[in-house]
Design an enzyme around this catalytic site. Structure first.
Site, short mmCIF file in Angstrom:
data_model
loop_
_atom_site.label_atom_id
_atom_site.label_comp_id
_atom_site.label_asym_id
_atom_site.label_seq_id
_atom_site.Cartn_x
_atom_site.Cartn_y
_atom_site.Cartn_z
N CYS A 40 0.79 -1.24 0.00
CA CYS A 40 0.00 0.00 0.00
C CYS A 40 0.82 1.28 0.00
O CYS A 40 0.55 2.20 -0.78
CB CYS A 40 -0.93 0.01 1.21
SG CYS A 40 -2.17 -1.30 1.17
N PHE A 102 7.86 -8.35 4.48
CA PHE A 102 8.06 -6.93 4.74
C PHE A 102 7.78 -6.55 6.19
O PHE A 102 8.20 -5.49 6.65
CB PHE A 102 7.21 -6.07 3.77
CG PHE A 102 5.78 -5.87 4.16
CD1 PHE A 102 5.40 -4.79 4.94
CD2 PHE A 102 4.79 -6.75 3.74
CE1 PHE A 102 4.07 -4.59 5.29
CE2 PHE A 102 3.46 -6.56 4.08
CZ PHE A 102 3.10 -5.48 4.87
#
Length: 248
Positions: A40, A102
């Site tokens: 995002c 991540f």
């Protein structure tokens, strides 16, 4: 900010705490790391860049581009620190990569900084042994062979050759990943990495043994007592590291 702290001998955790005391800001999202990832954040920033450019605001668009560029800078700076600290080369040296997702508690690797860190080390001919408790081997291989868009050169794609990927092994145990390694890079803040038997890891590594903590999850003082040479993002450097060549 972590780069500035390292250059001045400050501690980025103390800076984060001081800034976070202001309730208008708060302590969330202030922890320094090797770089942000996920599906995002970068996408939303690039959408903002596009909207600004479409509305005739090139200066504003350029401002937001710098967020992406400074994130790339942080990842490159980490790689440069690893290489410079290890006598200016990691060629044919085994580097253990702990964490590929991540962030912890997910197997999501979209835009994970581990991709660029691994590619940077592979570019200097390192041998990588990667362990992540939730990321499958085939996903890691796909990520490392994926072509990457270069913002500064829109027509320039950066594939990782299949030959280079042969320098990568994927294991399912942190101790196996670090066995006979010259260095350990912590790239995801998995809780299990905080409780590893680092004495065992040190005993089974090549010497000198390096740890590069890209998430600030280990205790540098305790690791130095064991014998590790430690680099933690935004923390005061080992005296040994301070004598090494400067890293941008």
């Amino acid at each position: 900010m972590s780069a500035l702290c390292e250059a001045t001998g400050a501690d980025v955790s103390q800076v984060s705490y001081a800034v976070g005391i202001d309730t208008r800001i708060g302590p969330k999202f202030l922890n320094a790391s090797v770089g942000f990832g996920g599906s995002c954040f970068q996408k939303d920033i690039l959408n903002l860049v596009y909207i600004c450019e479409c509305n005739g605001l090139p200066e504003v668009a350029e401002y937001w581009k710098q967020v992406i560029k400074i994130n790339d800078y942080q990842k490159n700076r980490f790689v440069n620190r690893v290489v410079a600290s290890m006598f200016n080369t990691v060629a044919n040296k085994k580097v253990a990569i702990l964490g590929f997702a991540f962030k912890k508690d997910t197997g999501d690797t979209r835009e994970t900084p581990a991709i660029d860190v691994c590619k940077g080390l592979l570019g200097d001919k390192a041998r990588l042994s990667i362990y992540d408790p939730q990321v499958a081997e085939d996903q890691i291989q796909r990520d490392l062979t994926m072509k990457k868009f270069d913002w500064d050169h829109p027509l320039h794609l950066q594939p990782m050759s299949p030959t280079t990927v042969k320098q990568v092994s994927n294991v399912w145990d942190a101790y196996e990943a670090t066995k006979d390694a010259h260095a350990v890079c912590i790239l995801t803040e998995w809780d299990e990495f905080k409780t590893l038997d680092f004495q065992r890891i040190y005993d089974n590594m090549q010497k000198p043994a390096f740890i590069f903590d890209g998430r600030n999850i280990v205790n540098p003082a305790k690791l130095r007592e064991i014998g590790f040479i430690v680099y933690s993002i935004g923390k005061p450097l080992d005296a040994w590291l301070e004598d090494m060549p400067a890293v941008a």
